[in-house]
Enzyme design. Structure first.
Site, PDB file in Angstrom:
ATOM      1  N   TYR A  12       0.865  -1.190   0.000  1.00  0.00           N
ATOM      2  CA  TYR A  12       0.000   0.000   0.000  1.00  0.00           C
ATOM      3  C   TYR A  12       0.900   1.238   0.000  1.00  0.00           C
ATOM      4  CZ  TYR A  12      -4.399   2.467   1.105  1.00  0.00           C
ATOM      5  OH  TYR A  12      -5.505   3.265   1.072  1.00  0.00           O
ATOM      6  N   LYS A  42      -2.142   4.971  -3.217  1.00  0.00           N
ATOM      7  CA  LYS A  42      -3.132   5.937  -2.735  1.00  0.00           C
ATOM      8  C   LYS A  42      -2.912   7.241  -3.481  1.00  0.00           C
ATOM      9  CE  LYS A  42      -5.750   5.861  -0.202  1.00  0.00           C
ATOM     10  NZ  LYS A  42      -7.203   5.729  -0.282  1.00  0.00           N
ATOM     11  N   ASN A  76      -9.578   8.326  -4.112  1.00  0.00           N
ATOM     12  CA  ASN A  76     -10.607   8.677  -3.125  1.00  0.00           C
ATOM     13  C   ASN A  76     -11.620   9.698  -3.653  1.00  0.00           C
ATOM     14  OD1 ASN A  76      -8.409   7.929  -0.514  1.00  0.00           O
ATOM     15  ND2 ASN A  76     -10.507   7.177  -0.529  1.00  0.00           N
ATOM     16  N   ASN A 126     -14.503   1.527  -1.844  1.00  0.00           N
ATOM     17  CA  ASN A 126     -14.809   1.475  -0.416  1.00  0.00           C
ATOM     18  C   ASN A 126     -15.457   2.807  -0.008  1.00  0.00           C
ATOM     19  OD1 ASN A 126     -11.689   2.322  -0.484  1.00  0.00           O
ATOM     20  ND2 ASN A 126     -12.676   3.337   1.257  1.00  0.00           N
ATOM     21  N   HIS A 166     -10.533  -3.512   2.326  1.00  0.00           N
ATOM     22  CA  HIS A 166     -10.083  -2.154   2.602  1.00  0.00           C
ATOM     23  C   HIS A 166      -9.402  -2.079   3.961  1.00  0.00           C
ATOM     24  CE1 HIS A 166     -11.186   1.759   4.588  1.00  0.00           C
ATOM     25  NE2 HIS A 166     -10.601   2.221   3.504  1.00  0.00           N
ATOM     26  N   HIS A 207      -2.480  -1.557   6.157  1.00  0.00           N
ATOM     27  CA  HIS A 207      -1.563  -0.486   6.556  1.00  0.00           C
ATOM     28  C   HIS A 207      -0.431  -1.025   7.431  1.00  0.00           C
ATOM     29  CE1 HIS A 207      -4.613   2.253   5.071  1.00  0.00           C
ATOM     30  NE2 HIS A 207      -3.995   3.316   5.529  1.00  0.00           N
TER      31      HIS A 207
END
Ligand code: GKR
Ligand code: MG
Length: 409
Positions: free
Chosen positions: A143, A182, A212, A258, A309, A338
Site C-alpha cells: 500500500y 493511494k 478517493n 470502499n 479495505h 496499513h
C-alpha cells in the site's frame, strides 16, 4: 456468560502519509476491545476517535450476562445501547455515514471478540467458524502513499521515482506481489505517471490506483481510458453511485469501491446501476466478520469481485482480516493493509508476519493471537499523552497550509 468488557484506547506513531483529505497526524488511534468470559478473553480492534470510543463504551457496558454464541443478542444490545445515532468519521474516506453504519461500526469489534471467544471455547480457529479455510495464506498488497519525510525509514515520496523507491522498500521487506497507490494527492496525470513508472519497474505486478473520489466524471472517464491495460482495478475514481456508474460504462477495467458501497442500502442501487466491479469490504464498518462474509456472498451472486479495505490498524485487525480472507472464496484480490506503516509497533505478543506478501491463517483457537499487556499499557500512555482525540487529516494539513482544500480534478 460475558463477565465484563474492557476498552482501551491506544496510540501509535504514524508517518506523514498524504491523501485526498490531507495528511496523517503523527499518532494514529485505535480502541482495543477485550471481552472477558470465564477464563477466556476475546479480542477486537476498531477506530479510536473520541465519539466512537464513547459509543463503544456505552455498548460495552450492556454486554455482561450475554452468551458469546448469541451474536443476534449482541447486535440487539449494541443497537439498544447506542440508539439511532449517526457518528460520521471526519476524514470522509469511507463514504457517507448513517445511523445504521454507525451501529455496524460499533458492533464490529464486539462481534470479532465474541467469535474469538467462540473459537477459544471450542478449540477451533476463527476461520472454521466462518465456514473453514479456502486458502492457507491471505495475500495483501503493498500500500503505497505519497508522503513527506518523517520519523520513519521510508523517506519522502512526492514523485514517480519516490513512489517506485517506496515500492522497492515494501516489496523487499514483505515480499508483496501486488501494489496499490493511494492517489488523490497530485493531479491525475502526475499520478498516472507514477503508475507508469511502477509498471516499468514491476512489469508483472497487478497495480491499483485510488484517488478517493476527487476526480470529476469526465476526468475519471479520460484517465480510465488512458490507463487501459495498466490497472487491475481503478478504485473510487469519482464520487457517488451515479458518477461511478457513468465512468464504469466506458472504463476498460473494473471500478472498485470502499466509498460508494459502504452500507447495506448502497448494495441494490450500486449493483443494479453497474457502478462497480469490485467491492472492498471492511469488517470494521460492515458489522464484523460474519456480515462481511454475507456481503461477499451477495457480491458473488451479482458477479462482483471482493477485495478488502484498510485504515491504520494493529495486529488484532490484521488477524481478523486474515481469518476472514482465509474463509472467503470470493476474495480474488490481494487485500489492503496499513501494517507496514505501523513501523513494527503492535499490541500483540506475537504479531502475524507478512511473508512473501501474504499472512498465514493462524491455526490456534479463535483469532490465535494474544495481547502483550505491557505494550498495551505503554500504548495507552501514548494515547493519553499524544493529545490527539480524533483522526483529522484535513485539520493537520491546515497546520502546514492554512488555506488547504480537498482537491477536485
Ligand atoms: O490511510 O490515508 C489513508 C487511506 O486513505 C485510508 O483512509 C484508506 O485506505 O479509506 C482509504 C481508502 O480509500 O482506501
Ligand atoms: Mg479506497
Amino acid at each position: 456468560m460475558i463477565a465484563k468488557v474492557v476498552i482501551t484506547p491506544v496510540a501509535f506513531a504514524d508517518a506523514p502519509l498524504l491523501n485526498a483529505s490531507g495528511v496523517h497526524q503523527p499518532w494514529a488511534l485505535r480502541s482495543i476491545v477485550e471481552v472477558h468470559c470465564d477464563e477466556f478473553v476475546g479480542l477486537g480492534e476498531t477506530y479510536g476517535d473520541a465519539q466512537h470510543l464513547d459509543l463503544l463504551r456505552k455498548a460495552g457496558a450492556t454486554l455482561a450476562g450475554l452468551d458469546p454464541f448469541d451474536l443476534n443478542g449482541l447486535a440487539r444490545r449494541v443497537s439498544a445501547a447506542i440508539g439511532d445515532v449517526d457518528a460520521p468519521d471526519k476524514h470522509g474516506l469511507t463514504g457517507p455515514s448513517t445511523a445504521e453504519k454507525t451501529t455496524l461500526r460499533v458492533l464490529s469489534p464486539f462481534e470479532v471478540a465474541f467469535l474469538d471467544l467462540q473459537g477459544q471455547m471450542t478449540g477451533r480457529p476463527l476461520v472454521d467458524l466462518l465456514g473453514g479455510k479456502v486458502r492457507d495464506r491471505v495475500p495483501f498488497s503493498a500500500y503505497l502513499f505519497y508522503k513527506w519525510e518523517g520519523d520513519d525509514p521510508y523517506g519522502e515520496a512526492v514523485s514517480p521515482e519516490g513512489i517506485v523507491a517506496q515500492a522497492g522498500q515494501l516489496i523487499e521487506r514483505y515480499g508483496f506481489t501486488s501494489i496499490k497507490l493511494k492517489g488523490g494527492v497530485f493531479s491525475p496525470d502526475e499520478e498516472v505517471e507514477a503508475i507508469r513508472a511502477l509498471r516499468e519497474a514491476y512489469p508483472l505486478m497487478p497495480l491499483r490506483l485510488d484517488p478517493n473520489a476527487v476526480w470529476t466524471v469526465p476526468t475519471a472517464v479520460r484517465i480510465a481510458k488512458e490507463t487501459e491495460g495498466l490497472l487491475e482495478y481503478l478504485e473510487d475514481p469519482t464520487r457517488g453511485i451515479a458518477g461511478m456508474a457513468e465512468v464504469a460504462r466506458t472504463a476498460p477495467m473494473p471500478l472498485a469501491t470502499n466509498m460508494c458501497v459502504v452500507k447495506p442500502d448502497d448494495i441494490e442501487p450500486a449493483f443494479t446501476q453497474k457502478a462497480v466491479g469490485v467491492v472492498l469490504s471492511d469488517h470494521h464498518y460492515w458489522g464484523g466478520l460474519r456480515r462481511s462474509a454475507e456481503l461477499a456472498a451477495i457480491c458473488r451472486t451479482w458477479g462482483i469481485g471482493v477485495s478488502m479495505h484498510s485504515n491504520s490498524h494493529l495486529g488484532i485487525s490484521l488477524a481478523a482480516m486474515t481469518h476472514l480472507g482465509g474463509a472467503l472464496p470470493e476474495l480474488t484480490y490481494a487485500a489492503d493493509t496499513h501494517t507496514p506503516w505501523q513501523l513494527g509497533v503492535d499490541v500483540l505478543a506475537s504479531p502475524l508476519p507478512i511473508v512473501d506478501g501474504a499472512v498465514t491463517v493462524p491455526s490456534g483457537p479463535g483469532l490465535g493471537v494474544s495481547l502483550d499487556r505491557d505494550v498495551l499499557a505503554r500504548m495507552h500512555e501514548d494515547y493519553l499523552s499524544c493529545g490527539i482525540r480524533e483522526r483529522d487529516d484535513t485539520g493537520y494539513m491546515r497546520t502546514f497550509q492554512p488555506d488547504w482544500q480537498r482537491p477536485t480534478w
